[in-house]
Design a protein around this motif. Structure first.
Motif, PDB file in Angstrom:
ATOM      1  N   HIS A   1      -0.386 -28.243   5.954  1.00 52.11           N
ATOM      2  CA  HIS A   1       0.984 -28.026   6.414  1.00 52.11           C
ATOM      3  C   HIS A   1       1.711 -27.090   5.461  1.00 52.11           C
ATOM      4  N   THR A   2       2.777 -26.523   5.942  1.00 47.13           N
ATOM      5  CA  THR A   2       3.593 -25.633   5.116  1.00 47.13           C
ATOM      6  C   THR A   2       4.491 -26.469   4.203  1.00 47.13           C
TER       7      THR A   2
ATOM      8  N   ASN B   1     -13.082 -24.869   6.456  1.00 49.98           N
ATOM      9  CA  ASN B   1     -13.131 -23.633   5.680  1.00 49.98           C
ATOM     10  C   ASN B   1     -14.569 -23.380   5.199  1.00 49.98           C
ATOM     11  N   LYS B   2     -15.407 -23.005   6.144  1.00 47.31           N
ATOM     12  CA  LYS B   2     -16.840 -22.858   5.877  1.00 47.31           C
ATOM     13  C   LYS B   2     -17.147 -21.765   4.860  1.00 47.31           C
ATOM     14  N   ARG B   3     -16.391 -20.709   4.889  1.00 46.56           N
ATOM     15  CA  ARG B   3     -16.630 -19.605   3.951  1.00 46.56           C
ATOM     16  C   ARG B   3     -16.404 -20.061   2.507  1.00 46.56           C
ATOM     17  N   ALA B   4     -15.297 -20.746   2.274  1.00 48.59           N
ATOM     18  CA  ALA B   4     -15.009 -21.246   0.927  1.00 48.59           C
ATOM     19  C   ALA B   4     -16.038 -22.295   0.519  1.00 48.59           C
TER      20      ALA B   4
ATOM     21  N   TYR C   1      -6.150 -18.134  -3.534  1.00 46.33           N
ATOM     22  CA  TYR C   1      -5.828 -17.357  -2.343  1.00 46.33           C
ATOM     23  C   TYR C   1      -6.123 -15.891  -2.623  1.00 46.33           C
ATOM     24  N   VAL C   2      -6.836 -15.282  -1.703  1.00 48.59           N
ATOM     25  CA  VAL C   2      -7.124 -13.849  -1.748  1.00 48.59           C
ATOM     26  C   VAL C   2      -6.698 -13.270  -0.406  1.00 48.59           C
ATOM     27  N   GLU C   3      -5.946 -12.179  -0.453  1.00 48.14           N
ATOM     28  CA  GLU C   3      -5.501 -11.556   0.797  1.00 48.14           C
ATOM     29  C   GLU C   3      -6.713 -11.173   1.641  1.00 48.14           C
TER      30      GLU C   3
ATOM     31  N   SER D   1      -1.592 -20.549   5.961  1.00 44.93           N
ATOM     32  CA  SER D   1      -2.954 -20.252   6.388  1.00 44.93           C
ATOM     33  C   SER D   1      -3.663 -21.536   6.814  1.00 44.93           C
ATOM     34  N   PRO D   2      -4.807 -21.400   7.474  1.00 46.86           N
ATOM     35  CA  PRO D   2      -5.570 -22.590   7.876  1.00 46.86           C
ATOM     36  C   PRO D   2      -6.169 -23.358   6.693  1.00 46.86           C
TER      37      PRO D   2
END
Length: 150
Positions: A28-29, A123-126, A85-87, A23-24
């Motif tokens: 990195h993964t 990640n403005k929401r978080a 993390y939340v779906e 996810s953004p």
């Protein structure tokens, strides 16, 4: 509902962890082996890290990972909120706020002096949630030196 991860959560935890790392919210993964190694460490001991499953109406909808350290600056133990993390379809339903109420109670009960977290600038929401909950910015740049190639 929020509960500690158990052995029966292995595949679901790894699945959610891989979604988070794709996810953004992260830079990195990481290879699947890193997710598996983490889960093995969580089952071995809670000395360094603990994980929690986030559930709603009997369905697992996310997870959170904490790490533990000591900080002279904070005057005691620090609980790092490494990952939450939340779906997608469950975001905005209050589980994040519920988790923070839970983890702040946990930290207080267990004698932690501080909860610390990182958030991607985009990640403005978080960031908005964390600010509403009273979290403040630290004026540090973080640096890292990797010993293991990703």
């Amino acid at each position: 509902m929020i509960r500690r991860v158990t052995e029966k959560d292995r595949e679901e935890f790894i699945r959610l962890s891989e979604l988070f790392y794709n996810s953004p919210a992260v830079l990195h993964t990481v290879p699947r082996a890193y997710h598996e190694n983490l889960f093995d460490e969580l089952m071995r001991s809670d000395t360094y890290a603990e994980a929690f499953m986030l559930e709603q109406q009997g369905k697992t909808i996310g997870y959170a990972l904490t790490a533990k350290t000591y900080s002279r600056e904070a005057g005691g133990k620090v609980l790092w909120l490494e990952e939450i993390y939340v779906e997608d379809e469950y975001r905005g339903c209050g589980i994040g706020k519920e988790f923070f109420m839970f983890i702040e109670g946990y930290a207080s009960f267990n004698g932690f002096a501080r909860i610390r977290l990182e958030v991607e600038n985009e990640n403005k929401r978080a960031r908005s949630l964390y600010e509403r909950l009273g979290y403040e910015y630290l004026d540090y740049l973080q640096m890292v030196k990797e010993y293991r190639k990703i």
